[in-house]
Motif scaffolding. Structure first.
Motif, PDB file in Angstrom:
ATOM      1  N   CYS A   1       0.874  -1.118  -0.080  1.00 51.00           N
ATOM      2  CA  CYS A   1       0.095  -0.003   0.084  1.00 51.00           C
ATOM      3  C   CYS A   1       1.048   1.109  -0.024  1.00 51.00           C
ATOM      4  O   CYS A   1       2.117   1.132  -0.024  1.00 51.00           O
ATOM      5  CB  CYS A   1      -1.297   0.014   1.127  1.00 51.00           C
ATOM      6  SG  CYS A   1       0.161   0.001   2.566  1.00 51.00           S
TER       7      CYS A   1
ATOM      8  N   CYS B   1       1.036   3.640   2.161  1.00 47.93           N
ATOM      9  CA  CYS B   1       1.548   4.265   3.481  1.00 47.93           C
ATOM     10  C   CYS B   1       2.935   4.271   3.688  1.00 47.93           C
ATOM     11  O   CYS B   1       3.456   3.533   3.241  1.00 47.93           O
ATOM     12  CB  CYS B   1       0.925   3.447   4.634  1.00 47.93           C
ATOM     13  SG  CYS B   1      -0.875   3.221   4.813  1.00 47.93           S
TER      14      CYS B   1
ATOM     15  N   CYS C   1      -3.417  -2.212   4.916  1.00 46.33           N
ATOM     16  CA  CYS C   1      -2.293  -2.532   6.039  1.00 46.33           C
ATOM     17  C   CYS C   1      -3.159  -3.094   6.999  1.00 46.33           C
ATOM     18  O   CYS C   1      -2.169  -3.775   7.861  1.00 46.33           O
ATOM     19  CB  CYS C   1      -1.240  -2.053   6.144  1.00 46.33           C
ATOM     20  SG  CYS C   1      -1.348   0.095   6.316  1.00 46.33           S
TER      21      CYS C   1
ATOM     22  N   CYS D   1      -3.731   2.104   6.487  1.00 44.90           N
ATOM     23  CA  CYS D   1      -4.822   2.469   5.742  1.00 44.90           C
ATOM     24  C   CYS D   1      -5.632   1.221   5.451  1.00 44.90           C
ATOM     25  O   CYS D   1      -5.107   0.078   6.155  1.00 44.90           O
ATOM     26  CB  CYS D   1      -4.322   2.554   4.195  1.00 44.90           C
ATOM     27  SG  CYS D   1      -3.364   1.526   3.262  1.00 44.90           S
TER      28      CYS D   1
HETATM   29 ZN    ZN Z   1      -1.281   0.922   4.304  1.00 44.13          ZN
END
Ligand code: ZN
Ligand code: ADP
Ligand code: MG
Length: 476
Positions: free
Chosen positions: A23, A25, A41, A38
Motif C-alpha cells: 500500500c 502508507c 495494511c 490504511c
Molecule cells: Zn497502508
C-alpha cells in the motif's frame, strides 16, 4: 564428548523503501500509533494489495550482491496464523518460489576464509506491534509497522561457531548498507535474526536436532544465545538425552534461552499461493539494469586497498567496513600521498576520538583534506609526530586546519642545529652527575637526556636531530 555446533541463521532485514510493500502508507519509525495505516495494511476485507516495485528492485540487488540466482518468475504465498498484530490472519510471504536462491557470502575468522551458503532470500510483509501495558490487564496494537517490506535471508547450516555467526551477520549488514537497500539497524529492529543451532559429535557428518532461538536483536545477544545453547545441548547429550526440536526465546538479562513452544512445521501454516497478487516476472534487462547500480562491494574494495595502497589486510578490512569510511580514506590517502600513514591516523587517533563520542565518520570534524594537510606537514618536517598528536586533537576540537593551529600556537618543529645545541648544553650543565654516569658506561641514561631536551624545547625539537647531536655532545 567433543561436539561441533551447526548453525544456520534466518535474518529479517527491513527494506528502506519510502512506502509499505502493498500500500502507499509511509514506512516510519517512532510515529504516533496507527497513524501510518490504511484499509490495506489494517486488513479490511475486500481490499487488494499492490506490490511496491522498489521492494522488488532492492531484493534483486541483494541477491546479485550475494551471488544468488534470481528467479525470473517468483510468487507470493499466504502463511496463515493468528496473532493480534496480524489483522488479516495471514502474512503475505513467499514459499516455493522466492525471488533469490543459491547464493553465498565469504567471511574471515582467525585468518581463515569461509564460504557461507545462502539458501534463499524472499520478500514478505512485517506484522504490527503489540504493546503490553505494564501493570494493566489489557494490550494495545499499533499497526504502523504492518506491511513494512522485509526480506528474509536464510543461510545454509554452514556456520560452526558463535564467532562465525557474528562475522556472517556483520558481513551481511555491511553488504546491505553498501548497496543501500536497508540501514540494517539492529537497535531499530530493522535487522533481526532467528538462530538455528544443533550439536553433533566432532567428526560426524549428519546433523543433530536443532533448536530455534527467535528474534535475537544484537550481535552480542547472538553470541550469548549461541554460547548458552551450546552448553545446554551438550549437557543434554552428555546425559544421554535428546534435544527437543522447539522454538526458544533469549532472555538478555540472564543470558539464557528458554522454551517458548514446540517447533511449528511448514504444513501448520497451510501455505497456499496468494490469489490477490500476480507472480513477479522479471526480465533479464531489468536484472542487468539493477546489476549496473551495484557499487564495489566490501570484499573487492578490501583487496583493492591491499593492492593499491599496500595496506595490511587488517587495515584494509577495517577501512572498508562502510562506504563512507572507505571514501574518507581514499580521499586523504590521495591528497597526502602517504596511504599507510593515513591509515595509522584513522585507525588510531581518529577512531579513538570518534568512538568515545559514538560518532560516524560522516560527522568527523576533521575532513580528509585536513588530515592530509597535517600528514604533509609531518612529512616535510614542519611538525614532529609527537606535536602532531596535539595538533590533531586541536583540529578535532576546533575544525581548524593544521597549518593555522601550528602558526597560532607556535608549534613549528625546531630543526635549527644551533638552537638545539644550546638546549643540549644547558641540559648537560644542569645534570653533571648523570653525565658522569653516562660517560662511565650507564648508556641507559641516554633516554633521560633525550627526555630532558625534548621537555626543555616544549616538545618542538626535531627528535632525529636531538638524537644525533646528543650522541656527539654527551661523549665530548
Ligand atoms: Zn497502508
Ligand atoms: P524453518 O523455516 O522451519 O525454520 P528451514 O528448513 O527453512 O526451517 O531452516 C531454517 C534454518 O535452519 C536455516 O538457516 C538452516 O540452515 C537451519 N538449519 C536446518 N537444519 C539445521 C540443523 N540441523 N542444525 C542447525 N541449523 C539448521
Ligand atoms: Mg525458522
Amino acid at each position: 564428548m567433543n561436539y561441533e555446533a551447526v548453525i544456520g541463521l534466518e535474518v529479517h532485514a527491513q527494506l528502506q523503501t519510502n512506502t509499505k510493500i502493498f500500500c502507499s502508507c509511509e514506512t516510519a519509525f517512532g510515529e504516533e500509533a496507527n497513524t501510518r495505516t490504511c484499509p490495506v495494511c489494517i486488513g479490511m476485507p475486500g481490499v487488494l494489495p499492490v506490490l511496491n516495485r522498489k521492494a522488488v528492485e532492492y531484493i534483486i540487488k541483494t541477491g546479485l550482491a550475494t551471488d544468488c540466482t534470481i528467479n525470473r518468475s517468483s510468487r507470493f504465498a499466504r502463511k496463515n496464523y493468528f496473532y493480534p498484530d496480524l489483522p488479516k490472519g495471514y502474512q503475505i510471504s513467499q514459499y516455493e518460489l522466492p525471488v533469490c536462491e543459491h547464493g553465498k557470502v565469504e567471511i574471515v575468522v582467525d585468518g581463515q576464509v569461509r564460504t557461507i551458503g545462502i539458501t534463499r532470500i524472499h520478500l514478505e510483509e512485517d506484522a504490527g506491534k503489540n504493546l503490553h501495558q505494564s501493570g494493566g490487564n489489557s494490550s494495545l496494537v499499533d499497526l504502523n509497522r504492518a506491511g513494512t517490506p522485509l526480506m528474509e535471508i536464510v543461510s545454509e547450516p554452514d556456520l560452526r561457531t558463535p564467532e562465525e555467526a557474528t562475522e556472517y551477520l556483520k558481513k551481511l549488514r555491511s553488504i546491505l548498507r553498501y548497496i543501500e537497500v536497508s540501514d540494517a539497524d539492529m537497535e531499530k529492529g530493522n535487522f533481526r535474526c532467528d538462530i538455528n543451532i544443533s550439536l553433533r559429535p566432532a567428526g560426524s557428518t549428519t546433523f543433530g536436532t536443532r533448536a530455534e532461538v527467535k528474534n535475537v536483536n544484537s550481535f552480542k545477544f547472538v553470541q550469548k544465545a549461541l554460547e548458552y545453547e551450546i552448553k545446554r545441548q551438550a549437557q543434554i547429550l552428555d546425559e544421554g538425552g535428546k534435544v527437543v526440536q522447539e522454538t526458544r526465546l533469549f532472555d538478555s538479562s540472564k543470558n539464557v534461552t528458554f522454551s517458548m513452544r514446540s517447533k511449528e512445521e511448514a504444513h501448520d501454516y497451510r501455505y497456499f499461493p496468494e490469489p490477490d497478487l500476480v507472480p513477479i516476472v522479471t526480465s533479464q534487462e531489468t536484472i542487468d539494469g539493477i546489476k549496473a547500480t551495484i557499487p564495489e562491494l566490501p570484499d573487492a574494495k578490501r583487496s583493492r586497498f591491499v593492492r593499491t595502497y599496500g595496506l595490511p589486510e587488517y587495515d584494509a578490512y577495517m577501512l572498508t567496513q562502510t562506504k563512507a569510511l572507505a571514501a574518507y580514506y581514499e580521499e586523504a590517502a590521495g591528497l597526502s600521498g602517504q596511504p599507510k600513514v593515513v591509515s595509522n591516523w584513522m585507525m588510531g587517533e581518529l577512531m579513538r576520538l570518534m568512538n568515545a563520542e559514538n560518532r560516524e565518520i560522516e560527522e568527523s570534524p576533521i575532513r580528509p583534506d585536513k588530515l592530509a594537510g597535517m600528514i604533509k606537514m609531518i612529512g616535510e618536517g614542519t611538525i614532529s609526530t609527537k606535536i602532531a598528536k596535539t595538533v590533531f586533537e586541536e583540529m578535532y576540537k576546533s575544525g581548524k586546519d593544521a597549518a593555522t593551529i601550528v602558526k597560532e600556537q607556535g608549534l613549528t618543529q625546531v630543526s635549527d642545529t644551533g638552537a638545539i645545541e644550546k638546549i643540549i648544553a644547558e641540559v648537560i650543565a644542569a645534570n653533571p652527575a648523570q653525565h658522569a654516569d653516562y660517560k662511565a658506561g650507564k648508556e641507559k641514561l641516554f633516554g633521560f637526556f633525550v627526555g630532558q631536551v625534548m621537555k626543555a624545547s616544549k616538545g618542538k625539537a626535531n627528535p632525529d636531530l636531538v638524537n644525533d647531536l646528543l650522541k656527539k655532545k654527551l661523549n665530548e
